[in-house]
Motif scaffolding. Structure first.
Motif, PDB file in Angstrom:
ATOM      1  N   PHE A   1      69.710   1.634  53.003  1.00 32.65           N
ATOM      2  CA  PHE A   1      68.476   0.873  53.098  1.00 32.65           C
ATOM      3  C   PHE A   1      67.615   1.441  54.222  1.00 32.65           C
ATOM      4  O   PHE A   1      68.124   1.731  55.310  1.00 32.65           O
ATOM      5  CB  PHE A   1      68.754  -0.600  53.401  1.00 32.65           C
ATOM      6  N   SER A   2      66.332   1.578  53.949  1.00 34.39           N
ATOM      7  CA  SER A   2      65.347   1.937  54.969  1.00 34.39           C
ATOM      8  C   SER A   2      64.523   0.695  55.264  1.00 34.39           C
ATOM      9  O   SER A   2      63.920   0.119  54.354  1.00 34.39           O
ATOM     10  CB  SER A   2      64.410   3.046  54.479  1.00 34.39           C
ATOM     11  N   VAL A   3      64.496   0.305  56.517  1.00 36.35           N
ATOM     12  CA  VAL A   3      63.700  -0.839  56.939  1.00 36.35           C
ATOM     13  C   VAL A   3      62.451  -0.292  57.618  1.00 36.35           C
ATOM     14  O   VAL A   3      62.542   0.402  58.634  1.00 36.35           O
ATOM     15  CB  VAL A   3      64.482  -1.752  57.903  1.00 36.35           C
ATOM     16  N   LEU A   4      61.299  -0.598  57.034  1.00 33.23           N
ATOM     17  CA  LEU A   4      60.029  -0.137  57.584  1.00 33.23           C
ATOM     18  C   LEU A   4      59.469  -1.230  58.482  1.00 33.23           C
ATOM     19  O   LEU A   4      59.320  -2.374  58.062  1.00 33.23           O
ATOM     20  CB  LEU A   4      59.031   0.159  56.468  1.00 33.23           C
TER      21      LEU A   4
ATOM     22  N   LEU B   1      72.063   1.955  57.101  1.00 30.73           N
ATOM     23  CA  LEU B   1      70.662   1.581  57.147  1.00 30.73           C
ATOM     24  C   LEU B   1      69.958   2.387  58.223  1.00 30.73           C
ATOM     25  O   LEU B   1      70.589   2.927  59.134  1.00 30.73           O
ATOM     26  CB  LEU B   1      70.477   0.082  57.395  1.00 30.73           C
ATOM     27  N   GLU B   2      68.661   2.490  58.062  1.00 28.31           N
ATOM     28  CA  GLU B   2      67.831   3.095  59.088  1.00 28.31           C
ATOM     29  C   GLU B   2      66.645   2.170  59.324  1.00 28.31           C
ATOM     30  O   GLU B   2      66.195   1.475  58.409  1.00 28.31           O
ATOM     31  CB  GLU B   2      67.340   4.485  58.673  1.00 28.31           C
ATOM     32  N   LEU B   3      66.191   2.151  60.548  1.00 30.44           N
ATOM     33  CA  LEU B   3      65.032   1.357  60.936  1.00 30.44           C
ATOM     34  C   LEU B   3      63.954   2.319  61.393  1.00 30.44           C
ATOM     35  O   LEU B   3      64.155   3.074  62.345  1.00 30.44           O
ATOM     36  CB  LEU B   3      65.399   0.378  62.052  1.00 30.44           C
TER      37      LEU B   3
ATOM     38  N   LEU C   1      56.862   4.716  55.638  1.00 33.97           N
ATOM     39  CA  LEU C   1      57.489   5.052  54.360  1.00 33.97           C
ATOM     40  C   LEU C   1      57.776   6.548  54.249  1.00 33.97           C
ATOM     41  O   LEU C   1      58.842   6.954  53.775  1.00 33.97           O
ATOM     42  CB  LEU C   1      56.598   4.599  53.201  1.00 33.97           C
ATOM     43  N   GLN C   2      56.860   7.373  54.689  1.00 35.50           N
ATOM     44  CA  GLN C   2      57.045   8.829  54.608  1.00 35.50           C
ATOM     45  C   GLN C   2      58.221   9.311  55.447  1.00 35.50           C
ATOM     46  O   GLN C   2      58.814  10.343  55.143  1.00 35.50           O
ATOM     47  CB  GLN C   2      55.767   9.546  55.014  1.00 35.50           C
ATOM     48  N   ALA C   3      58.579   8.560  56.457  1.00 36.94           N
ATOM     49  CA  ALA C   3      59.701   8.943  57.321  1.00 36.94           C
ATOM     50  C   ALA C   3      61.033   8.398  56.824  1.00 36.94           C
ATOM     51  O   ALA C   3      62.079   8.713  57.380  1.00 36.94           O
ATOM     52  CB  ALA C   3      59.444   8.450  58.745  1.00 36.94           C
ATOM     53  N   SER C   4      61.017   7.595  55.773  1.00 38.46           N
ATOM     54  CA  SER C   4      62.237   6.947  55.295  1.00 38.46           C
ATOM     55  C   SER C   4      63.053   7.856  54.388  1.00 38.46           C
ATOM     56  O   SER C   4      62.504   8.736  53.727  1.00 38.46           O
ATOM     57  CB  SER C   4      61.898   5.647  54.569  1.00 38.46           C
ATOM     58  N   THR C   5      64.370   7.607  54.365  1.00 34.17           N
ATOM     59  CA  THR C   5      65.273   8.407  53.527  1.00 34.17           C
ATOM     60  C   THR C   5      66.222   7.542  52.703  1.00 34.17           C
ATOM     61  O   THR C   5      67.138   8.075  52.080  1.00 34.17           O
ATOM     62  CB  THR C   5      66.109   9.373  54.395  1.00 34.17           C
TER      63      THR C   5
ATOM     64  N   VAL D   1      63.959   0.338  50.045  1.00 35.68           N
ATOM     65  CA  VAL D   1      63.082   0.117  51.191  1.00 35.68           C
ATOM     66  C   VAL D   1      62.850  -1.378  51.368  1.00 35.68           C
ATOM     67  O   VAL D   1      62.601  -2.097  50.393  1.00 35.68           O
ATOM     68  CB  VAL D   1      61.732   0.841  50.978  1.00 35.68           C
ATOM     69  N   LEU D   2      62.921  -1.818  52.602  1.00 35.58           N
ATOM     70  CA  LEU D   2      62.578  -3.183  52.963  1.00 35.58           C
ATOM     71  C   LEU D   2      61.413  -3.114  53.942  1.00 35.58           C
ATOM     72  O   LEU D   2      61.492  -2.428  54.960  1.00 35.58           O
ATOM     73  CB  LEU D   2      63.771  -3.881  53.629  1.00 35.58           C
TER      74      LEU D   2
END
Length: 112
Positions: free
Chosen positions: A3-6, A31-33, A76-80, A84-85
């Motif tokens: 999960f990517s948390v924006l 997850l990543e924040l 969003l562009q930095a998410s992997t 996405v949340l």
């Protein structure tokens, strides 16, 4: 499932630390924040700096303010992640959010 948390923020320091803690205290490892600092002028940069040593945290700093939409897109562009949340800096997650979300996604065969 990752999960990517924006978390875009613009002078949201009043609530930001509680928001970040609610995300990073989740009992879920993948997850990543992504925190997108939209040229904040309040205490937001100091709060973000408290979490930069956490390997799950990615920080972006914009020197000039951009629109809300551009700030979301920046994160969003930095998410992997696979999913996405989108969070507001005045939002918080309840315990086990990602465990419950993963179970729902599995139940429905990982929808787009």
């Amino acid at each position: 499932m990752k999960f990517s948390v924006l978390l875009p923020t613009r002078n949201g320091g009043q609530f930001l630390e509680y928001c970040i803690q609610s995300i990073l205290s989740q009992n879920y490892s993948d997850l990543e924040l992504i925190i997108s600092d939209n040229a904040n002028t309040d205490k937001t940069p100091d709060i973000i700096n408290k979490f930069v040593n956490d390997s799950r945290v990615k920080t972006l700093r914009l020197e000039e303010p951009v629109s809300v939409t551009d700030n979301w897109n920046n994160a969003l562009q930095a998410s992997t992640g696979d999913y996405v949340l989108m969070m507001g800096d005045d939002d918080c997650l309840l315990p086990d959010y990602f465990i419950k979300m993963e179970a729902l996604l599995d139940k429905y065969n990982q929808p787009d």
